[in-house]
Design a protein around this motif. Structure first.
Motif, short mmCIF file in Angstrom:
data_model
loop_
_atom_site.label_atom_id
_atom_site.label_comp_id
_atom_site.label_asym_id
_atom_site.label_seq_id
_atom_site.Cartn_x
_atom_site.Cartn_y
_atom_site.Cartn_z
N GLY A 290 36.72 69.19 79.19
CA GLY A 290 36.41 68.92 80.41
C GLY A 290 37.09 69.67 81.35
N ILE A 291 38.22 70.66 81.20
CA ILE A 291 38.93 71.39 81.87
C ILE A 291 38.41 72.42 82.56
N VAL A 292 37.14 73.06 81.89
CA VAL A 292 36.61 74.23 82.41
C VAL A 292 35.83 73.46 83.74
N GLN A 293 35.03 72.31 83.52
CA GLN A 293 34.31 71.60 84.46
C GLN A 293 35.10 71.17 85.75
N ILE A 294 36.28 70.62 85.38
CA ILE A 294 37.31 70.30 86.50
C ILE A 294 37.49 71.34 87.38
N LYS A 295 37.82 72.51 86.71
CA LYS A 295 38.23 73.69 87.36
C LYS A 295 37.00 74.44 88.24
N GLU A 296 35.99 74.33 87.86
CA GLU A 296 34.70 74.74 88.69
C GLU A 296 34.35 73.91 89.75
N LEU A 297 34.57 72.40 89.59
CA LEU A 297 34.18 71.35 90.88
C LEU A 297 35.23 71.40 91.46
N CYS A 298 36.43 71.10 91.09
CA CYS A 298 37.86 70.94 91.85
C CYS A 298 38.57 71.96 92.13
N GLY A 299 38.43 73.18 91.52
CA GLY A 299 39.57 74.04 91.65
C GLY A 299 40.70 74.03 91.07
N THR A 300 41.07 72.74 90.13
CA THR A 300 42.24 72.59 89.72
C THR A 300 42.47 73.27 88.18
N ASN A 301 43.36 74.19 88.14
CA ASN A 301 43.52 74.79 86.87
C ASN A 301 44.39 74.25 85.81
N ILE A 302 43.66 73.42 85.07
CA ILE A 302 44.57 72.36 84.21
C ILE A 302 45.11 73.22 82.99
N ALA A 303 44.37 74.41 82.53
CA ALA A 303 45.01 75.39 81.35
C ALA A 303 46.12 75.86 81.95
N LYS A 304 46.27 76.51 83.26
CA LYS A 304 47.58 76.82 83.68
C LYS A 304 48.62 75.80 83.88
#
Length: 316
Positions: A290-304
């Motif tokens: 889900g981290i890619v979708q979170i980044k796309e929707l919210c701008g939060t880069n969880i991988a970083k």
């Protein structure tokens, strides 16, 4: 902290079988490469326990285009970080892999595991929430048909789930209005997977979404709400669910906080939990997505955030 280049091994499914644009593991790998982390990938099938240490076989990822270098046998104690990222089913092969890595972990200081093999082994996602019954919808686990019949009679509509699969596989909704069909579905899961079945009171408000929350070291760092397709109850994105921006309610924040202590204690660093109608339904400790979708929707880069936390806590 030493200036030497950090290294990480990703034990995972084959790269060529993953969707590069949406896969969480690939996102973490690419972010690691941006951070000058030396990355290797390999299969859990290649793990060997030699006395008290594990070796494996892997290939270096040479660049963000995922160009793969030559294959080599590797001592995992030479890596700083080891990501256990192969998808379930959580079968005997998966369990055995955790045992071997657990033995290595007992006798060696490195690598730092994401997640800890003992934690994965002891707290699988559909059983783990049972340690928090007050946070869950009414939930039971049984292989007994008569118990299932009694629960169906009591709750009228229930969801039945096999224990050790992923992505909505082995999950069905059944109704007291069709008792024969319900019994057959229950027995079908028992016979196919040969393990007891989770029986959970059906939550009507699932139509409003199934929230996926990512926790790093016990703290929430990202969230999306997954809306099931009209007429369906499974909100998995690969099954047609739609992701939308959302927030945590006060009650959901309390649920996250209730989990923090045990997640830290069991060294479950990277976890995804599922919340429906402000109740806890699953705790994903194997390969949270889900981290890619979170980044796309919210701008939060969880991988970083993952790499920042790993590097900052200096698990070397």
């Amino acid at each position: 902290m030493s200036d030497k280049q950090l290294s990480a091994f990703f034990q995972m499914d084959p790269l060529e079988k993953l969707n590069e644009s949406s896969d969480s593991t690939i996102s973490i790998i690419k972010e690691g490469l941006k951070n000058n982390i030396k990355i290797w990938v390999g299969s859990p099938k290649q793990v060997t326990l030699k006395k008290s240490a594990v070796t494996t076989v892997g290939n270096e990822v040479l660049n963000e285009n995922l160009t793969i270098g030559k294959k080599d046998e590797l001592e995992i104690k030479k890596f700083d970080f080891f990501f256990i990222r192969q998808d379930p089913p959580f079968d005997l092969a998966y369990l055995t892999n955790c045992y071997l890595l657990e033995i290595h972990n007992k006798f060696n200081k490195k690598p730092f595991f994401v997640n800890d093999p003992s934690g994965i082994k002891n707290f699988t996602e559909k059983i783990f929430p049972m340690y928090f019954p007050d946070l869950m919808p009414q939930t039971f686990i049984t292989g007994n048909l008569n118990s299932f019949k009694d629960l169906l009679k009591k709750y009228k509509r229930v969801v039945i789930k096999t224990l050790y699969n992923k992505g909505g596989e082995g999950i069905e909704k059944v109704d007291i209005k069709k008792p024969k069909e319900a019994n057959n579905q229950f027995l079908k899961l028992i016979n196919k997977y040969q393990v007891p079945v989770v029986i959970q009171k059906f939550i009507e408000n699932v139509k409003n979404g199934d929230k996926r929350v990512i926790l790093l070291n016990g703290s929430p760092v990202g969230i999306i709400n997954r809306i099931p397709p009209k007429g369906h109850f499974k909100a998995n994105l690969h099954l047609g669910g739609r992701a939308e921006v959302t927030d945590l309610s006060d009650k959901e924040k309390k649920i996250c906080n209730s989990l923090k202590k045990i997640l830290i204690k069991e060294k479950l660093f990277f976890v995804g939990i599922d919340l429906i109608n402000e109740t806890l339904t699953e705790i994903n400790v194997t390969s949270p997505t889900g981290i890619v979708q979170i980044k796309e929707l919210c701008g939060t880069n969880i991988a970083k955030k993952i790499w920042d936390k790993l590097i900052a806590t200096n698990h070397l």
